[in-house]
Every structure is written in C-alpha cells, then in structure tokens.
Design a protein around this motif. Structure first.
Motif, PDB file in Angstrom:
ATOM      1  N   ALA A  35       3.934 -73.619  17.153  1.00  0.00           N
ATOM      2  CA  ALA A  35       2.708 -73.429  17.928  1.00  0.00           C
ATOM      3  C   ALA A  35       2.675 -72.062  18.583  1.00  0.00           C
ATOM      4  O   ALA A  35       1.617 -71.430  18.660  1.00  0.00           O
ATOM      5  N   VAL A  36       3.818 -71.587  19.047  1.00  0.00           N
ATOM      6  CA  VAL A  36       3.873 -70.275  19.700  1.00  0.00           C
ATOM      7  C   VAL A  36       3.542 -69.175  18.698  1.00  0.00           C
ATOM      8  O   VAL A  36       2.835 -68.211  19.027  1.00  0.00           O
ATOM      9  N   LEU A  37       3.995 -69.317  17.472  1.00  0.00           N
ATOM     10  CA  LEU A  37       3.672 -68.326  16.447  1.00  0.00           C
ATOM     11  C   LEU A  37       2.178 -68.308  16.160  1.00  0.00           C
ATOM     12  O   LEU A  37       1.579 -67.243  15.992  1.00  0.00           O
ATOM     13  N   LEU A  38       1.565 -69.478  16.110  1.00  0.00           N
ATOM     14  CA  LEU A  38       0.124 -69.542  15.878  1.00  0.00           C
ATOM     15  C   LEU A  38      -0.655 -68.943  17.044  1.00  0.00           C
ATOM     16  O   LEU A  38      -1.668 -68.267  16.841  1.00  0.00           O
ATOM     17  N   ILE A  39      -0.193 -69.179  18.257  1.00  0.00           N
ATOM     18  CA  ILE A  39      -0.854 -68.596  19.420  1.00  0.00           C
ATOM     19  C   ILE A  39      -0.737 -67.075  19.385  1.00  0.00           C
ATOM     20  O   ILE A  39      -1.700 -66.362  19.674  1.00  0.00           O
ATOM     21  N   ASN A  40       0.416 -66.564  19.012  1.00  0.00           N
ATOM     22  CA  ASN A  40       0.592 -65.115  18.931  1.00  0.00           C
ATOM     23  C   ASN A  40      -0.311 -64.506  17.867  1.00  0.00           C
ATOM     24  O   ASN A  40      -0.880 -63.428  18.065  1.00  0.00           O
ATOM     25  N   GLN A  41      -0.455 -65.201  16.740  1.00  0.00           N
ATOM     26  CA  GLN A  41      -1.343 -64.702  15.694  1.00  0.00           C
ATOM     27  C   GLN A  41      -2.805 -64.764  16.124  1.00  0.00           C
ATOM     28  O   GLN A  41      -3.589 -63.885  15.802  1.00  0.00           O
ATOM     29  N   SER A  42      -3.165 -65.829  16.844  1.00  0.00           N
ATOM     30  CA  SER A  42      -4.557 -65.950  17.285  1.00  0.00           C
ATOM     31  C   SER A  42      -4.900 -64.895  18.327  1.00  0.00           C
ATOM     32  O   SER A  42      -6.049 -64.468  18.419  1.00  0.00           O
TER      33      SER A  42
END
Length: 66
Positions: A2-9
């Motif tokens: 989830a943290v990786l997706l937040i960083n990408q978003s």
C-alpha cells in the motif's frame, strides 16, 4: 504494498487526492482482512470506518461562502 501505491499516486495525483487515499487505507485493511482472512468485523471497526468516511466527506465538501 500500500505504501508503494501511495508513493506512486503522489507522483500522479494532487496532494489532496493522495491524502484521501491515505486516510482510506485502514478501511481497506479491515475489508481485506474480512474477505481474505475471515476476520470478524466488530462494532469498533464500524465506528472507525464511519469516522474515516465522515472525515473524507468533510474534507471533500466545498465550503459555501456566506
């Protein structure tokens, strides 16, 4: 994950939209633990979900000028 997706978003979306997704992470964790792990959803989970959804609603509603 989830943290990786937040960083990408954060690279693609505005900071406000990213903040909404970040606030929604505990709700998605509760839902996924219920669906994938068979965890029980108790009353305090529902209270937490309601608080998160209410806070997102407060942030997303535009203020009216008086």
């Amino acid at each position: 994950m989830a943290v990786l997706l937040i960083n990408q978003s954060a690279k693609v979306l505005s900071s406000g939209a990213t903040a909404v997704f970040t606030a929604f992470m505990p709700v998605s964790a509760i839902c996924f633990s219920f669906l994938m792990l068979g965890e029980k959803i108790l009353w305090y989970h529902l209270v937490g979900i309601a608080c998160v959804l209410f806070s997102i609603l407060l942030v997303s509603v535009k203020k009216q000028r008086v």
